[in-house]
Design a protein around this motif. Sequence first.
Motif, PDB file in Angstrom:
ATOM      1  N   LEU A 141       0.822  -1.214   0.000  1.00  0.00           N
ATOM      2  CA  LEU A 141       0.000   0.000   0.000  1.00  0.00           C
ATOM      3  C   LEU A 141       0.857   1.266   0.000  1.00  0.00           C
ATOM      4  O   LEU A 141       0.340   2.354   0.247  1.00  0.00           O
ATOM      5  CB  LEU A 141      -0.928   0.020   1.224  1.00  0.00           C
ATOM      6  N   ALA A 142       2.133   1.140  -0.289  1.00  0.00           N
ATOM      7  CA  ALA A 142       3.020   2.309  -0.247  1.00  0.00           C
ATOM      8  C   ALA A 142       2.560   3.404  -1.203  1.00  0.00           C
ATOM      9  O   ALA A 142       2.684   4.600  -0.897  1.00  0.00           O
ATOM     10  CB  ALA A 142       4.452   1.886  -0.567  1.00  0.00           C
ATOM     11  N   ASP A 143       2.002   3.019  -2.342  1.00  0.00           N
ATOM     12  CA  ASP A 143       1.577   4.015  -3.332  1.00  0.00           C
ATOM     13  C   ASP A 143       0.249   4.662  -2.969  1.00  0.00           C
ATOM     14  O   ASP A 143      -0.226   5.560  -3.666  1.00  0.00           O
ATOM     15  CB  ASP A 143       1.488   3.382  -4.717  1.00  0.00           C
ATOM     16  N   ARG A 144      -0.355   4.245  -1.852  1.00  0.00           N
ATOM     17  CA  ARG A 144      -1.634   4.813  -1.412  1.00  0.00           C
ATOM     18  C   ARG A 144      -1.508   5.540  -0.074  1.00  0.00           C
ATOM     19  O   ARG A 144      -2.503   5.810   0.588  1.00  0.00           O
ATOM     20  CB  ARG A 144      -2.695   3.706  -1.302  1.00  0.00           C
ATOM     21  N   ALA A 145      -0.296   5.890   0.308  1.00  0.00           N
ATOM     22  CA  ALA A 145      -0.042   6.463   1.627  1.00  0.00           C
ATOM     23  C   ALA A 145      -0.852   7.730   1.888  1.00  0.00           C
ATOM     24  O   ALA A 145      -1.294   7.960   3.023  1.00  0.00           O
ATOM     25  CB  ALA A 145       1.446   6.739   1.797  1.00  0.00           C
ATOM     26  N   THR A 146      -1.047   8.560   0.872  1.00  0.00           N
ATOM     27  CA  THR A 146      -1.755   9.827   1.073  1.00  0.00           C
ATOM     28  C   THR A 146      -3.262   9.711   0.856  1.00  0.00           C
ATOM     29  O   THR A 146      -3.992  10.674   1.086  1.00  0.00           O
ATOM     30  CB  THR A 146      -1.203  10.901   0.128  1.00  0.00           C
ATOM     31  N   GLN A 147      -3.731   8.561   0.445  1.00  0.00           N
ATOM     32  CA  GLN A 147      -5.160   8.375   0.175  1.00  0.00           C
ATOM     33  C   GLN A 147      -5.943   8.312   1.479  1.00  0.00           C
ATOM     34  O   GLN A 147      -5.478   7.766   2.481  1.00  0.00           O
ATOM     35  CB  GLN A 147      -5.379   7.089  -0.630  1.00  0.00           C
ATOM     36  N   THR A 148      -7.131   8.881   1.480  1.00  0.00           N
ATOM     37  CA  THR A 148      -8.005   8.792   2.645  1.00  0.00           C
ATOM     38  C   THR A 148      -8.470   7.347   2.805  1.00  0.00           C
ATOM     39  O   THR A 148      -8.963   6.739   1.852  1.00  0.00           O
ATOM     40  CB  THR A 148      -9.215   9.726   2.474  1.00  0.00           C
ATOM     41  N   ALA A 149      -8.325   6.812   4.002  1.00  0.00           N
ATOM     42  CA  ALA A 149      -8.561   5.389   4.220  1.00  0.00           C
ATOM     43  C   ALA A 149      -9.979   4.966   3.864  1.00  0.00           C
ATOM     44  O   ALA A 149     -10.197   3.875   3.334  1.00  0.00           O
ATOM     45  CB  ALA A 149      -8.251   5.027   5.668  1.00  0.00           C
ATOM     46  N   GLY A 150     -10.945   5.843   4.131  1.00  0.00           N
ATOM     47  CA  GLY A 150     -12.331   5.500   3.859  1.00  0.00           C
ATOM     48  C   GLY A 150     -12.654   5.350   2.391  1.00  0.00           C
ATOM     49  O   GLY A 150     -13.702   4.794   2.036  1.00  0.00           O
ATOM     50  N   THR A 151     -11.785   5.818   1.508  1.00  0.00           N
ATOM     51  CA  THR A 151     -12.018   5.702   0.064  1.00  0.00           C
ATOM     52  C   THR A 151     -11.365   4.448  -0.527  1.00  0.00           C
ATOM     53  O   THR A 151     -11.507   4.187  -1.719  1.00  0.00           O
ATOM     54  CB  THR A 151     -11.484   6.934  -0.680  1.00  0.00           C
ATOM     55  N   LEU A 152     -10.652   3.682   0.301  1.00  0.00           N
ATOM     56  CA  LEU A 152     -10.064   2.434  -0.175  1.00  0.00           C
ATOM     57  C   LEU A 152     -11.144   1.388  -0.428  1.00  0.00           C
ATOM     58  O   LEU A 152     -12.207   1.408   0.203  1.00  0.00           O
ATOM     59  CB  LEU A 152      -9.093   1.872   0.872  1.00  0.00           C
ATOM     60  N   SER A 153     -10.866   0.471  -1.325  1.00  0.00           N
ATOM     61  CA  SER A 153     -11.759  -0.670  -1.493  1.00  0.00           C
ATOM     62  C   SER A 153     -11.746  -1.501  -0.215  1.00  0.00           C
ATOM     63  O   SER A 153     -10.838  -1.385   0.617  1.00  0.00           O
ATOM     64  CB  SER A 153     -11.289  -1.535  -2.667  1.00  0.00           C
ATOM     65  N   TYR A 154     -12.743  -2.378  -0.087  1.00  0.00           N
ATOM     66  CA  TYR A 154     -12.813  -3.217   1.109  1.00  0.00           C
ATOM     67  C   TYR A 154     -11.547  -4.054   1.257  1.00  0.00           C
ATOM     68  O   TYR A 154     -10.975  -4.160   2.349  1.00  0.00           O
ATOM     69  CB  TYR A 154     -14.044  -4.119   1.047  1.00  0.00           C
ATOM     70  N   GLY A 155     -11.095  -4.620   0.160  1.00  0.00           N
ATOM     71  CA  GLY A 155      -9.891  -5.440   0.208  1.00  0.00           C
ATOM     72  C   GLY A 155      -8.674  -4.660   0.654  1.00  0.00           C
ATOM     73  O   GLY A 155      -7.852  -5.152   1.443  1.00  0.00           O
ATOM     74  N   HIS A 156      -8.553  -3.433   0.168  1.00  0.00           N
ATOM     75  CA  HIS A 156      -7.413  -2.608   0.555  1.00  0.00           C
ATOM     76  C   HIS A 156      -7.528  -2.156   2.014  1.00  0.00           C
ATOM     77  O   HIS A 156      -6.516  -1.987   2.701  1.00  0.00           O
ATOM     78  CB  HIS A 156      -7.287  -1.397  -0.369  1.00  0.00           C
ATOM     79  N   GLN A 157      -8.759  -1.968   2.493  1.00  0.00           N
ATOM     80  CA  GLN A 157      -8.924  -1.637   3.912  1.00  0.00           C
ATOM     81  C   GLN A 157      -8.477  -2.803   4.794  1.00  0.00           C
ATOM     82  O   GLN A 157      -7.873  -2.602   5.852  1.00  0.00           O
ATOM     83  CB  GLN A 157     -10.375  -1.274   4.211  1.00  0.00           C
ATOM     84  N   ARG A 158      -8.753  -4.032   4.363  1.00  0.00           N
ATOM     85  CA  ARG A 158      -8.290  -5.192   5.128  1.00  0.00           C
ATOM     86  C   ARG A 158      -6.759  -5.250   5.136  1.00  0.00           C
ATOM     87  O   ARG A 158      -6.142  -5.587   6.151  1.00  0.00           O
ATOM     88  CB  ARG A 158      -8.848  -6.502   4.542  1.00  0.00           C
ATOM     89  N   LEU A 159      -6.135  -4.911   4.004  1.00  0.00           N
ATOM     90  CA  LEU A 159      -4.676  -4.886   3.952  1.00  0.00           C
ATOM     91  C   LEU A 159      -4.118  -3.780   4.843  1.00  0.00           C
ATOM     92  O   LEU A 159      -3.090  -3.966   5.500  1.00  0.00           O
ATOM     93  CB  LEU A 159      -4.196  -4.678   2.510  1.00  0.00           C
ATOM     94  N   LEU A 160      -4.813  -2.631   4.871  1.00  0.00           N
ATOM     95  CA  LEU A 160      -4.374  -1.535   5.740  1.00  0.00           C
ATOM     96  C   LEU A 160      -4.438  -1.972   7.202  1.00  0.00           C
ATOM     97  O   LEU A 160      -3.521  -1.712   7.990  1.00  0.00           O
ATOM     98  CB  LEU A 160      -5.246  -0.302   5.519  1.00  0.00           C
ATOM     99  N   GLU A 161      -5.510  -2.647   7.569  1.00  0.00           N
ATOM    100  CA  GLU A 161      -5.641  -3.135   8.934  1.00  0.00           C
ATOM    101  C   GLU A 161      -4.498  -4.095   9.274  1.00  0.00           C
ATOM    102  O   GLU A 161      -3.929  -4.052  10.366  1.00  0.00           O
ATOM    103  CB  GLU A 161      -6.981  -3.841   9.110  1.00  0.00           C
ATOM    104  N   LEU A 162      -4.153  -4.945   8.313  1.00  0.00           N
ATOM    105  CA  LEU A 162      -3.031  -5.865   8.521  1.00  0.00           C
ATOM    106  C   LEU A 162      -1.725  -5.088   8.665  1.00  0.00           C
ATOM    107  O   LEU A 162      -0.883  -5.410   9.511  1.00  0.00           O
ATOM    108  CB  LEU A 162      -2.947  -6.844   7.346  1.00  0.00           C
ATOM    109  N   GLY A 163      -1.562  -4.046   7.857  1.00  0.00           N
ATOM    110  CA  GLY A 163      -0.375  -3.198   7.974  1.00  0.00           C
ATOM    111  C   GLY A 163      -0.283  -2.537   9.337  1.00  0.00           C
ATOM    112  O   GLY A 163       0.805  -2.418   9.914  1.00  0.00           O
TER     113      GLY A 163
END
Length: 240
Positions: free
Chosen positions: A126-148
């Motif tokens: 998710l390094a390329d999404r560092a500045t993105q607002t978390a709530g705009t991530l897809s569900y899958g990417h939110q799960r990866l963020l939680e894992l991060g």
Amino acid sequence: MASVILSARGLTRHFGGLRAVDGVDFDLQTGDIHALIGPNGAGKTTFVGLLSGRIPAQSGTIALAGEDITRLPAHARVKKGIAYTFQITSVYPRLSVFDNVALAVQQTATRDLASDVAAALSRVNLADRATQTAGTLSYGHQRLLELGMGLALRPRVLILDEPTQGLASGEIANFKQLVRSLAPETTVLLIEHNMDVVMDLATRITVLAAGRHLATGTPSEIRANPAVQDAYLGGHDASA
């Protein structure tokens, strides 16, 4: 022989007349990917809530690397090295991806917050999404963020509660690759309803049924266990 990083003896939690966890003994070996499975209502989520300190035990003991942590609250267990990611995403939707991970990193004795956040985001792609607002991530990417966020805590034990729920098949494949990369530095306890994921990832599996320990073994041993087949693998719902 591998050492035991997390153990429970006689762990019990009742809710009124419901025996959610009823005298369970459990050992998690260092460096393992250990899956926890069982039919609907087996007590899996309550059990990991007890291990992580989110739910107090009524009786029994919990030890982390031989240290009794039974009475420690959840935040103290985090500092001891237990991280727990939730069944439902728990990111802060209005904050950036970077800031979500930074909040987790701040719970550790970090010397370089920016570097540690970048490393955690890189680990979960998710390094390329560092500045993105978390709530705009897809569900899958939110799960990866939680894992991060969990990995940013540099845990000795990482508890993942239904991590593939809602993920597409391609995302599940990436998730499995990521979890494999964590061992043996991080010991993983995985609650998962997807049996293909469990059988593919887990080095050992523990089965709960009606709040009690039913079996522990390798994937092949669990597949061949008649009691497990009757209680669970015969087609019962696997959700927590």
